[in-house]
Design an enzyme around this catalytic site. Structure first.
Site, PDB file in Angstrom:
ATOM      1  N   CYS A  72      81.762  53.043  29.372  1.00  0.00           N
ATOM      2  CA  CYS A  72      80.694  52.052  29.503  1.00  0.00           C
ATOM      3  C   CYS A  72      80.488  51.588  30.951  1.00  0.00           C
ATOM      4  CB  CYS A  72      80.977  50.857  28.597  1.00  0.00           C
ATOM      5  SG  CYS A  72      82.663  50.231  28.702  1.00  0.00           S
ATOM      6  N   HIS A 119      78.851  43.902  30.065  1.00  0.00           N
ATOM      7  CA  HIS A 119      79.800  44.007  31.166  1.00  0.00           C
ATOM      8  C   HIS A 119      79.098  43.689  32.484  1.00  0.00           C
ATOM      9  CE1 HIS A 119      82.508  45.624  28.330  1.00  0.00           C
ATOM     10  NE2 HIS A 119      82.625  46.868  28.753  1.00  0.00           N
TER      11      HIS A 119
END
Length: 356
Positions: free
Chosen positions: A145, A259
């Protein structure tokens, strides 16, 4: 059911009759649920959707395009007739079942770490390296990710200037550890606010109102944890820069979703913040959020639920007197661009290439 489409055939029309047979392995997990939402909202022509998971989830009903679909138990025979199979159930299951799906005639897009560093398997972020899709042997890897989010911003910069070094500090949300970690963060926060004891079961350290080094195992030789080593290796591979010096520190933060990354990029010569903003202004998958007057920059709360990676806080790094280093801050939805959305974009890119 619509007619079966082969994604390996150069003369087939993949959009004809809305005919793709698509399966999602790990359909009941956090990423699996996001995959289903992405398939609802984007242009991939799904004629039949199969939802696959473990035996304990079999029979559960999930919604897709105003229809309730039953979850089926994953077996070796689950892939007959499938065109695309999305895997999001961990590396062990991917290694076992992905070759079976390919043998059944499907293209696999795998969200686990199983094939990311296999030189025979493309590792793809469509905005960064769509050309890596061809050729493939039936399996395409979806990146870590952090690597996916970072390279959306890095790739256009690397096309404009030579990048000589990267340094990253990540601020990784609970969604990166799955739905159970998200639930644990909610429960831990409620317990903390009520001044009640709480026992962590998913993550190893207190999570509410705390942050800690990413919980991946630390490599004794380098001192880097597994997450950091993945980010280094995969970022190099996506950018086609196998020797690019990269330093990374990965941190878990008490954010439910999306994130963030503090990114420092050293170029071979002077590059101004204005040049970087101009380069990124029209870059695919990027949204500039860079309002110094209002002190408004990328935040995970803004990145949650959107497709683009937010990029801002663009400035010359004062630690480099040559002016060759730019610092910036990114936020991107880990479940979308960091996982499900990127996987669906890979499928869309593959379909478009075959249709051309």
């Amino acid at each position: 059911m619509n007619a079966h489409v082969s994604l390996n055939s150069e003369d087939s029309d993949p959009y004809q009759d809305n005919a793709l047979v698509v399966a999602v392995v790990g359909a009941t997990g956090a990423v699996g649920r996001e995959l289903i939402r992405c398939l609802e909202n984007r242009k991939l022509p799904v004629g039949e959707l199969r939802l696959l998971a473990s035996a304990r989830s079999a029979g559960q009903l999930m919604s897709f395009r105003d229809t309730s679909l039953p979850v089926e138990e994953l077996t070796e025979d689950s892939f007959n007739g499938c065109d695309i199979v999305f895997f999001s159930a961990g590396a062990t299951l991917s290694r076992k079942y992905a070759p079976l799906a390919v043998r059944a005639g499907a293209v696999v897009i795998d969200n686990s770490s199983a094939y990311r560093m296999d030189s025979t398997v493309p590792l793809v972020v469509p905005e960064a390296n769509a050309n890596a899709l061809a050729p493939h042997a039936g399996i395409i890897a979806n990146p870590n990710c952090v690597a996916a989010i970072a390279t959306v911003a890095l790739a256009p910069l690397a096309q404009c200037w030579t990048v000589s070094r990267l340094n990253m500090v990540t601020y990784q949300s609970a969604s990166g550890a799955g739905a159970a970690a998200m639930d644990e963060l909610r429960a831990a926060t409620q317990a903390h606010l009520a001044d009640e004891p709480f026992e962590q079961k998913v993550l190893p350290h207190p999570y509410a109102f705390n942050l800690f080094s990413h919980n991946a195992e630390v490599d004794e030789e380098t001192g880097y944890n597994g997450e950091e080593l993945k980010v280094i290796a995969e970022t190099r591979r996506i950018l086609h820069m196998p020797k690019l010096p990269i330093g990374v520190t990965c941190v878990r933060v008490p954010v439910l979703r999306a994130h963030s990354i503090a990114l420092s990029i050293r170029f071979d010569g002077y590059v101004s913040p204005e040049q970087v903003r101009a380069c990124l202004a029209d870059a695919p998958g990027v949204r500039l959020v860079d309002d110094a007057a209002k002190n408004y920059f990328p935040m995970p709360s803004d990145a949650t639920g959107i497709d683009e990676v937010l990029v801002g806080r663009i400035r010359t790094d004062l630690g480099d007197p040559s002016g060759s280093t730019i610092a910036m801050f990114l936020s991107g939805d880990q479940l979308l661009k960091g996982a499900a959305l990127n996987a669906v974009q890979i499928a869309e890119t593959l379909i478009s290439a075959n249709a051309a």
